[in-house]
Design a protein around this motif. Structure first.
Motif, PDB file in Angstrom:
ATOM      1  N   PRO A 168       0.776  -1.241   0.000  1.00 31.43           N
ATOM      2  CA  PRO A 168       0.000   0.000   0.000  1.00 31.43           C
ATOM      3  C   PRO A 168       0.812   1.299   0.000  1.00 31.43           C
ATOM      4  N   THR A 169       2.115   1.269  -0.219  1.00 28.12           N
ATOM      5  CA  THR A 169       2.901   2.501  -0.065  1.00 28.12           C
ATOM      6  C   THR A 169       3.020   3.310  -1.352  1.00 28.12           C
ATOM      7  N   GLY A 170       2.876   2.665  -2.515  1.00 24.69           N
ATOM      8  CA  GLY A 170       3.114   3.365  -3.770  1.00 24.69           C
ATOM      9  C   GLY A 170       4.591   3.531  -4.081  1.00 24.69           C
ATOM     10  N   ALA A 171       5.455   2.902  -3.280  1.00 23.92           N
ATOM     11  CA  ALA A 171       6.898   2.967  -3.524  1.00 23.92           C
ATOM     12  C   ALA A 171       7.285   2.002  -4.640  1.00 23.92           C
ATOM     13  N   CYS A 172       8.465   2.209  -5.209  1.00 21.82           N
ATOM     14  CA  CYS A 172       8.977   1.342  -6.274  1.00 21.82           C
ATOM     15  C   CYS A 172      10.347   0.804  -5.879  1.00 21.82           C
ATOM     16  N   LEU A 173      10.605  -0.434  -6.211  1.00 24.44           N
ATOM     17  CA  LEU A 173      11.915  -1.023  -5.944  1.00 24.44           C
ATOM     18  C   LEU A 173      12.925  -0.495  -6.956  1.00 24.44           C
ATOM     19  N   SER A 174      14.059  -0.019  -6.480  1.00 26.88           N
ATOM     20  CA  SER A 174      15.092   0.528  -7.364  1.00 26.88           C
ATOM     21  C   SER A 174      15.792  -0.585  -8.129  1.00 26.88           C
ATOM     22  N   VAL A 175      16.556  -0.198  -9.146  1.00 27.19           N
ATOM     23  CA  VAL A 175      17.331  -1.171  -9.919  1.00 27.19           C
ATOM     24  C   VAL A 175      18.270  -1.931  -8.993  1.00 27.19           C
ATOM     25  N   GLU A 176      18.949  -1.200  -8.129  1.00 29.66           N
ATOM     26  CA  GLU A 176      19.899  -1.833  -7.204  1.00 29.66           C
ATOM     27  C   GLU A 176      19.199  -2.800  -6.262  1.00 29.66           C
ATOM     28  N   LYS A 177      18.032  -2.402  -5.760  1.00 31.49           N
ATOM     29  CA  LYS A 177      17.296  -3.264  -4.839  1.00 31.49           C
ATOM     30  C   LYS A 177      16.799  -4.520  -5.553  1.00 31.49           C
ATOM     31  N   LEU A 178      16.298  -4.363  -6.765  1.00 27.98           N
ATOM     32  CA  LEU A 178      15.835  -5.524  -7.527  1.00 27.98           C
ATOM     33  C   LEU A 178      16.973  -6.509  -7.772  1.00 27.98           C
ATOM     34  N   LYS A 179      18.115  -6.003  -8.181  1.00 27.21           N
ATOM     35  CA  LYS A 179      19.263  -6.872  -8.423  1.00 27.21           C
ATOM     36  C   LYS A 179      19.682  -7.588  -7.145  1.00 27.21           C
ATOM     37  N   GLU A 180      19.680  -6.862  -6.047  1.00 27.84           N
ATOM     38  CA  GLU A 180      20.068  -7.438  -4.759  1.00 27.84           C
ATOM     39  C   GLU A 180      19.122  -8.573  -4.356  1.00 27.84           C
ATOM     40  N   LEU A 181      17.828  -8.347  -4.514  1.00 30.22           N
ATOM     41  CA  LEU A 181      16.844  -9.336  -4.108  1.00 30.22           C
ATOM     42  C   LEU A 181      16.856 -10.559  -5.015  1.00 30.22           C
ATOM     43  N   VAL A 182      16.993 -10.330  -6.319  1.00 38.47           N
ATOM     44  CA  VAL A 182      17.081 -11.461  -7.257  1.00 38.47           C
ATOM     45  C   VAL A 182      18.335 -12.282  -6.966  1.00 38.47           C
ATOM     46  N   GLY A 183      19.439 -11.598  -6.695  1.00 37.81           N
ATOM     47  CA  GLY A 183      20.679 -12.297  -6.383  1.00 37.81           C
ATOM     48  C   GLY A 183      20.544 -13.156  -5.135  1.00 37.81           C
ATOM     49  N   TRP A 184      19.870 -12.624  -4.123  1.00 34.60           N
ATOM     50  CA  TRP A 184      19.660 -13.398  -2.896  1.00 34.60           C
ATOM     51  C   TRP A 184      18.821 -14.634  -3.177  1.00 34.60           C
ATOM     52  N   ALA A 185      17.728 -14.451  -3.924  1.00 33.53           N
ATOM     53  CA  ALA A 185      16.846 -15.574  -4.226  1.00 33.53           C
ATOM     54  C   ALA A 185      17.581 -16.655  -5.029  1.00 33.53           C
ATOM     55  N   ARG A 186      18.342 -16.236  -6.011  1.00 34.63           N
ATOM     56  CA  ARG A 186      19.071 -17.206  -6.821  1.00 34.63           C
ATOM     57  C   ARG A 186      20.128 -17.941  -6.000  1.00 34.63           C
ATOM     58  N   GLY A 187      20.697 -17.237  -5.046  1.00 37.65           N
ATOM     59  CA  GLY A 187      21.676 -17.887  -4.181  1.00 37.65           C
ATOM     60  C   GLY A 187      21.070 -19.006  -3.367  1.00 37.65           C
TER      61      GLY A 187
END
Length: 282
Positions: free
Chosen positions: A59-78
């Motif tokens: 509900p915040t209307g915020a957006c995940l930054s490029v850096e945050k997306l890369k960080e989260l995808v990297g964690w998940a793939r790990g």
């Protein structure tokens, strides 16, 4: 709340939640908290298999930054996990520089990242119940094809939205108009919130924002939030409490584009008036 319904009630999965940041960073997820939640799940015999994200965030209307997306995808793939990113507000972004699709930060042909979108928000066609899954994984596409036999949208609805999305002239007119109206709606609401002395998380997209009413709680827990929700209701204001959305008590979702401008500004005025009374300023 809807994720729990969709994933647990419908798909019969267990939804493991992770604490996010705070209002100062738009409640952004962190790999530390994700790791903590995944490890706790493993401790009770449940293995986390999918990382579920949303951007823009409800509900915040915020957006995940490029850096945050890369960080989260990297964690998940790990951890050998797939990633599902709900981007149902992808076109409802009034600060375009703040939004990046997760597909734009991964390599082409990725089999472990999938995107959700639908006609409900960006095309304001919630009644059609029409959603999309974007994936390059053939096994996922095959499974969705089978499930579609039992839950696919009506053919007339599919045809209608397909025609709209294929109409470049319409989309070139619709999207900027939608974003302009959302921006104007939010800017007017922000001014009213500032005047009322109500803190908020700055949104970049969608028709809502998260406001901070913690100072109005009689106790910093769900009971205090329930009581505040009751008082707001009696003041003629309906807000979505944060508790059911996984937020700390006292944070509420305000839909600034769901009603007329006059109604929203009046609601904010009433919240500010109630806030002043409860804090003993008037």
């Amino acid at each position: 709340a809807s994720y729990r319904r969709d994933f647990e009630a419908a798909a019969q999965c267990e939804l493991v939640t992770a604490r996010c940041g705070g209002p100062e960073d738009g409640f952004m997820p962190t790999v530390e908290e994700l790791e903590r939640a995944a490890t706790a799940a493993e401790g009770r015999g449940a293995k986390a298999k999918v990382l579920l994200l949303s951007s823009p965030v409800n509900p915040t209307g915020a957006c995940l930054s490029v850096e945050k997306l890369k960080e989260l995808v990297g964690w998940a793939r790990g951890r050998g996990m797939h990633v599902i990113c709900d981007e149902i507000f992808a076109l409802s972004v009034f600060e375009p520089a703040g939004y990046t699709s997760i597909f734009d930060v991964i390599e082409p042909g990725s089999q472990d990242v999938h995107v959700l979108w639908g006609a409900s928000k960006d095309l304001t066609m919630a009644g059609l119940r029409l959603g999309y899954v974007l994936t390059e994984n053939p096994e996922v596409m095959s499974s969705i094809g089978v499930l579609g036999i039992f839950s696919q949208a009506a053919v007339p609805s599919q045809r209608l939205v397909s025609e709209l999305l294929s109409d470049e002239a319409f989309m070139d007119e619709w999207v900027p108009a939608l974003q302009k109206r959302l921006r104007e709606s939010w800017e007017a609401t922000a001014v009213a919130l500032d005047q009322a002395g109500v803190p908020y998380v700055e949104p970049k997209a969608a028709h809502f924002c998260t406001i901070d009413l913690r100072s109005m709680l009689i106790s910093q827990d769900s009971a205090g939030e329930t009581e505040l929700t009751r008082r707001l209701f009696h003041a003629g204001v309906g807000l979505t409490p944060g508790g059911p959305q996984g937020a700390p008590a006292g944070f509420y979702r305000l839909c600034h584009a769901a009603q007329s401008r006059e109604a929203v500004l009046e609601a904010v005025r009433r919240v500010g008036e109630l806030k002043a009374r409860m804090e003993g300023r008037s």
